[in-house]
Design a protein around this motif. Structure first.
Motif, PDB file in Angstrom:
ATOM      1  N   ILE A 109       4.977  -5.778  -2.084  1.00 38.01           N
ATOM      2  CA  ILE A 109       5.938  -5.189  -3.027  1.00 38.01           C
ATOM      3  C   ILE A 109       7.026  -6.189  -3.366  1.00 38.01           C
ATOM      4  CG2 ILE A 109       7.645  -3.370  -3.330  1.00 38.01           C
ATOM      5  CD1 ILE A 109       5.931  -1.644  -1.434  1.00 38.01           C
ATOM      6  N   ILE A 110       7.571  -6.832  -2.339  1.00 37.83           N
ATOM      7  CA  ILE A 110       8.645  -7.808  -2.556  1.00 37.83           C
ATOM      8  C   ILE A 110       8.147  -8.983  -3.393  1.00 37.83           C
ATOM      9  CG2 ILE A 110      10.169  -9.458  -1.403  1.00 37.83           C
ATOM     10  CD1 ILE A 110      10.235  -7.468   0.982  1.00 37.83           C
ATOM     11  N   ALA A 111       6.954  -9.506  -3.040  1.00 39.52           N
ATOM     12  CA  ALA A 111       6.399 -10.648  -3.780  1.00 39.52           C
ATOM     13  C   ALA A 111       6.101 -10.268  -5.223  1.00 39.52           C
ATOM     14  CB  ALA A 111       5.126 -11.139  -3.091  1.00 39.52           C
ATOM     15  N   GLY A 112       5.545  -9.074  -5.428  1.00 36.76           N
ATOM     16  CA  GLY A 112       5.222  -8.638  -6.780  1.00 36.76           C
ATOM     17  C   GLY A 112       6.455  -8.530  -7.657  1.00 36.76           C
ATOM     18  N   LEU A 113       7.516  -7.908  -7.138  1.00 37.83           N
ATOM     19  CA  LEU A 113       8.761  -7.775  -7.910  1.00 37.83           C
ATOM     20  C   LEU A 113       9.378  -9.145  -8.173  1.00 37.83           C
ATOM     21  CD1 LEU A 113      10.319  -4.656  -6.135  1.00 37.83           C
ATOM     22  CD2 LEU A 113       9.158  -4.736  -8.354  1.00 37.83           C
ATOM     23  N   ALA A 114       9.303 -10.031  -7.174  1.00 35.54           N
ATOM     24  CA  ALA A 114       9.856 -11.384  -7.352  1.00 35.54           C
ATOM     25  C   ALA A 114       9.092 -12.146  -8.436  1.00 35.54           C
ATOM     26  CB  ALA A 114       9.795 -12.141  -6.030  1.00 35.54           C
ATOM     27  N   ILE A 115       7.771 -11.996  -8.474  1.00 36.36           N
ATOM     28  CA  ILE A 115       6.963 -12.672  -9.491  1.00 36.36           C
ATOM     29  C   ILE A 115       7.304 -12.154 -10.880  1.00 36.36           C
ATOM     30  CG2 ILE A 115       4.607 -12.942 -10.385  1.00 36.36           C
ATOM     31  CD1 ILE A 115       3.663 -13.042  -7.468  1.00 36.36           C
ATOM     32  N   ILE A 116       7.512 -10.852 -11.015  1.00 33.80           N
ATOM     33  CA  ILE A 116       7.876 -10.278 -12.317  1.00 33.80           C
ATOM     34  C   ILE A 116       9.200 -10.860 -12.797  1.00 33.80           C
ATOM     35  CG2 ILE A 116       8.550  -8.153 -13.503  1.00 33.80           C
ATOM     36  CD1 ILE A 116       6.593  -6.664 -11.642  1.00 33.80           C
ATOM     37  N   VAL A 117      10.190 -10.921 -11.904  1.00 31.64           N
ATOM     38  CA  VAL A 117      11.502 -11.488 -12.263  1.00 31.64           C
ATOM     39  C   VAL A 117      11.360 -12.966 -12.611  1.00 31.64           C
ATOM     40  CG1 VAL A 117      13.796 -12.057 -11.384  1.00 31.64           C
ATOM     41  CG2 VAL A 117      12.786  -9.819 -10.881  1.00 31.64           C
ATOM     42  N   PHE A 118      10.581 -13.695 -11.818  1.00 29.43           N
ATOM     43  CA  PHE A 118      10.377 -15.127 -12.055  1.00 29.43           C
ATOM     44  C   PHE A 118       9.684 -15.362 -13.388  1.00 29.43           C
ATOM     45  CE2 PHE A 118       7.682 -18.975 -11.396  1.00 29.43           C
ATOM     46  CZ  PHE A 118       8.714 -19.908 -11.302  1.00 29.43           C
TER      47      PHE A 118
ATOM     48  N   CYS B 232       2.114  -3.861   3.363  1.00 28.62           N
ATOM     49  CA  CYS B 232       2.396  -3.643   1.941  1.00 28.62           C
ATOM     50  C   CYS B 232       3.798  -4.102   1.547  1.00 28.62           C
ATOM     51  CB  CYS B 232       2.241  -2.166   1.591  1.00 28.62           C
ATOM     52  SG  CYS B 232       0.522  -1.638   1.386  1.00 28.62           S
ATOM     53  N   LEU B 233       4.724  -4.106   2.488  1.00 35.09           N
ATOM     54  CA  LEU B 233       6.096  -4.495   2.151  1.00 35.09           C
ATOM     55  C   LEU B 233       6.181  -5.901   1.553  1.00 35.09           C
ATOM     56  CD1 LEU B 233       8.218  -2.987   5.081  1.00 35.09           C
ATOM     57  CD2 LEU B 233       8.007  -2.173   2.716  1.00 35.09           C
ATOM     58  N   PRO B 234       5.536  -6.920   2.149  1.00 32.29           N
ATOM     59  CA  PRO B 234       5.576  -8.251   1.525  1.00 32.29           C
ATOM     60  C   PRO B 234       4.943  -8.256   0.131  1.00 32.29           C
ATOM     61  CG  PRO B 234       4.798  -8.403   3.789  1.00 32.29           C
ATOM     62  CD  PRO B 234       4.823  -6.949   3.446  1.00 32.29           C
TER      63      PRO B 234
ATOM     64  N   PHE C 181       0.428  -5.955 -10.394  1.00 33.39           N
ATOM     65  CA  PHE C 181      -0.639  -5.568  -9.475  1.00 33.39           C
ATOM     66  C   PHE C 181      -0.152  -5.568  -8.040  1.00 33.39           C
ATOM     67  CE2 PHE C 181      -3.795  -6.841  -6.348  1.00 33.39           C
ATOM     68  CZ  PHE C 181      -4.634  -5.730  -6.414  1.00 33.39           C
ATOM     69  N   LEU C 182       0.498  -6.653  -7.611  1.00 32.69           N
ATOM     70  CA  LEU C 182       0.947  -6.749  -6.223  1.00 32.69           C
ATOM     71  C   LEU C 182       1.923  -5.630  -5.874  1.00 32.69           C
ATOM     72  CD1 LEU C 182       1.484 -10.601  -5.805  1.00 32.69           C
ATOM     73  CD2 LEU C 182      -0.361  -9.218  -4.846  1.00 32.69           C
ATOM     74  N   ALA C 183       2.944  -5.459  -6.713  1.00 30.06           N
ATOM     75  CA  ALA C 183       3.941  -4.426  -6.436  1.00 30.06           C
ATOM     76  C   ALA C 183       3.336  -3.037  -6.563  1.00 30.06           C
ATOM     77  CB  ALA C 183       5.124  -4.580  -7.394  1.00 30.06           C
ATOM     78  N   GLY C 184       2.499  -2.842  -7.585  1.00 26.12           N
ATOM     79  CA  GLY C 184       1.906  -1.529  -7.803  1.00 26.12           C
ATOM     80  C   GLY C 184       0.971  -1.123  -6.683  1.00 26.12           C
ATOM     81  N   TYR C 185       0.117  -2.044  -6.255  1.00 27.13           N
ATOM     82  CA  TYR C 185      -0.784  -1.723  -5.146  1.00 27.13           C
ATOM     83  C   TYR C 185       0.023  -1.442  -3.890  1.00 27.13           C
ATOM     84  CZ  TYR C 185      -4.133  -1.857  -1.413  1.00 27.13           C
ATOM     85  OH  TYR C 185      -4.856  -1.509  -0.294  1.00 27.13           O
ATOM     86  N   GLY C 186       1.023  -2.296  -3.627  1.00 27.82           N
ATOM     87  CA  GLY C 186       1.821  -2.107  -2.421  1.00 27.82           C
ATOM     88  C   GLY C 186       2.478  -0.741  -2.383  1.00 27.82           C
ATOM     89  N   MET C 187       3.038  -0.308  -3.511  1.00 27.96           N
ATOM     90  CA  MET C 187       3.689   1.005  -3.556  1.00 27.96           C
ATOM     91  C   MET C 187       2.688   2.140  -3.400  1.00 27.96           C
ATOM     92  SD  MET C 187       6.401   0.354  -6.674  1.00 27.96           S
ATOM     93  CE  MET C 187       7.598  -0.979  -6.599  1.00 27.96           C
TER      94      MET C 187
ATOM     95  N   GLY D 159       8.366   4.026  12.461  1.00 27.60           N
ATOM     96  CA  GLY D 159       7.503   5.116  12.031  1.00 27.60           C
ATOM     97  C   GLY D 159       6.513   4.737  10.952  1.00 27.60           C
ATOM     98  N   MET D 160       6.258   3.425  10.779  1.00 25.33           N
ATOM     99  CA  MET D 160       5.345   2.980   9.731  1.00 25.33           C
ATOM    100  C   MET D 160       4.034   2.499  10.347  1.00 25.33           C
ATOM    101  SD  MET D 160       7.692   1.212   6.775  1.00 25.33           S
ATOM    102  CE  MET D 160       7.870  -0.344   7.615  1.00 25.33           C
ATOM    103  N   THR D 161       2.973   2.591   9.553  1.00 28.05           N
ATOM    104  CA  THR D 161       1.657   2.131   9.979  1.00 28.05           C
ATOM    105  C   THR D 161       1.499   0.643   9.689  1.00 28.05           C
ATOM    106  OG1 THR D 161       0.608   2.568   7.837  1.00 28.05           O
ATOM    107  CG2 THR D 161       0.704   4.398   9.411  1.00 28.05           C
ATOM    108  N   MET D 162       0.431   0.065  10.232  1.00 30.95           N
ATOM    109  CA  MET D 162       0.138  -1.339   9.944  1.00 30.95           C
ATOM    110  C   MET D 162      -0.033  -1.546   8.441  1.00 30.95           C
ATOM    111  SD  MET D 162      -0.395  -4.469  10.814  1.00 30.95           S
ATOM    112  CE  MET D 162      -0.773  -4.641  12.569  1.00 30.95           C
ATOM    113  N   GLY D 163      -0.739  -0.621   7.770  1.00 32.80           N
ATOM    114  CA  GLY D 163      -0.930  -0.737   6.324  1.00 32.80           C
ATOM    115  C   GLY D 163       0.386  -0.780   5.574  1.00 32.80           C
ATOM    116  N   GLN D 164       1.361   0.024   5.997  1.00 29.34           N
ATOM    117  CA  GLN D 164       2.661   0.033   5.321  1.00 29.34           C
ATOM    118  C   GLN D 164       3.417  -1.259   5.561  1.00 29.34           C
ATOM    119  OE1 GLN D 164       3.914   3.829   7.003  1.00 29.34           O
ATOM    120  NE2 GLN D 164       3.949   4.724   4.960  1.00 29.34           N
ATOM    121  N   TRP D 165       3.368  -1.765   6.785  1.00 35.15           N
ATOM    122  CA  TRP D 165       4.037  -3.033   7.058  1.00 35.15           C
ATOM    123  C   TRP D 165       3.430  -4.177   6.247  1.00 35.15           C
ATOM    124  CZ3 TRP D 165       8.604  -3.830   8.849  1.00 35.15           C
ATOM    125  CH2 TRP D 165       9.179  -2.928   9.741  1.00 35.15           C
TER     126      TRP D 165
END
Length: 269
Positions: free
Chosen positions: A248-257, A244-246, A209-215, A236-242
């Motif tokens: 995406i990173i947190a979501g992928l890290a949770i999946i690996v963990f 979302c980056l954490p 969910f975290l990574a998917g929503y962020g992407m 060149g990124m918006t506030m929403g994109q900035w």
């Protein structure tokens, strides 16, 4: 750029006008979102061996409701209108004037989940898996509310499905609210349910969910008009994109963990 568009937005944001009381579609969509979450949560709780009962589901939704409202409002103030509220502190409580942040609401829900796990002695990762399927369709309902309100429209475009929004000037714009519905709502829900059917390691659904929503949100931001008072930020990124980056990173890290924990548990068995 042409102003000839496929559709001119002219939807009344008021669902029911009783004279002394106006019921707005945006508020109705919030009720729809929580009704969907309630229905999906009870369906999951009714599955054999779920470990959930109706009282726990009711408490979870109550905690989540508070987390969304408080976190969403505080997040909006912190991320988007902090300087404004310093000038007018009462704006913080004037929720009826609008202003909610998904990322703030998410932080509020995460905090509410922490309180819930302490009360019911549940695993935080397992709770994340239970909650993940409840959110996307509710997000879709909220974005439909944004579309009906004619707010949060997209950037100027001349594509055939462009729309003219009353507050967006006499030009065609991306109906970015509907892009949110498609990606953050319908597609993300389908992906989570497909992954869920595979019975993945505990914690995986929360990470998806975290990574998917962020992407999804990161992608839609390319078509959505940036907030006027913020504009496009660094790189060149918006506030929403900035924001979302954490995610995406947190979501992928949770999946690996989660996979690592499952592999370790399997090796010890």
């Amino acid at each position: 750029m042409t102003t000839e568009v496929f559709y001119t937005h002219a939807i009344n944001p008021v669902a029911l006008d009783l004279g002394f009381l106006k019921i707005h579609w945006y508020g109705v969509m919030y009720l729809v979102a929580f009704a969907i979450a309630w229905w999906l949560a009870n369906r999951q709780a009714a599955e054999p061996g779920s470990g959930w009962d109706k009282e726990q589901v009711s408490d979870l939704l109550f905690y989540g409701f508070l987390g969304v409202l408080l976190g969403g409002r505080l997040g909006y103030i912190l991320f988007y209108q902090f300087s404004y509220v310093l000038q007018d502190p009462l704006y913080l409580v004037r929720i009826w004037e609008g202003g909610m942040s998904f990322h703030g609401g998410l932080l509020g829900v995460l905090a509410a989940m922490a309180l819930f796990t302490r009360k019911y002695r549940k695993s935080y990762l397992a709770l994340g898996d239970f909650v993940a399927p409840l959110i996307p369709l509710g997000l879709a309902a909220g974005r439909i509310g944004n579309f009906i309100n004619g707010e949060l429209w997209g950037r100027p475009t001349d594509v055939s499905w462009a729309m003219v929004f009353p507050t967006g000037g006499d030009i065609g714009r991306h109906p970015s609210q509907l892009y949110h519905v498609a990606l953050e709502g319908l597609l993300l829900f389908a992906i989570i349910m497909l992954v869920r059917r595979a019975k993945p390691a505990t914690g995986t659904l929360g990470g998806v969910f975290l990574a998917g929503y962020g992407m999804a949100r990161f992608s839609v931001e390319f078509f959505r008009e940036p907030d006027a008072h913020l504009g496009v930020l660094s790189l060149g990124m918006t506030m929403g994109q900035w924001l979302c980056l954490p995610m995406i990173i947190a979501g992928l890290a949770i999946i690996v963990f989660a996979r690592s924990l499952a592999a370790t548990a399997g090796a010890k068995a």
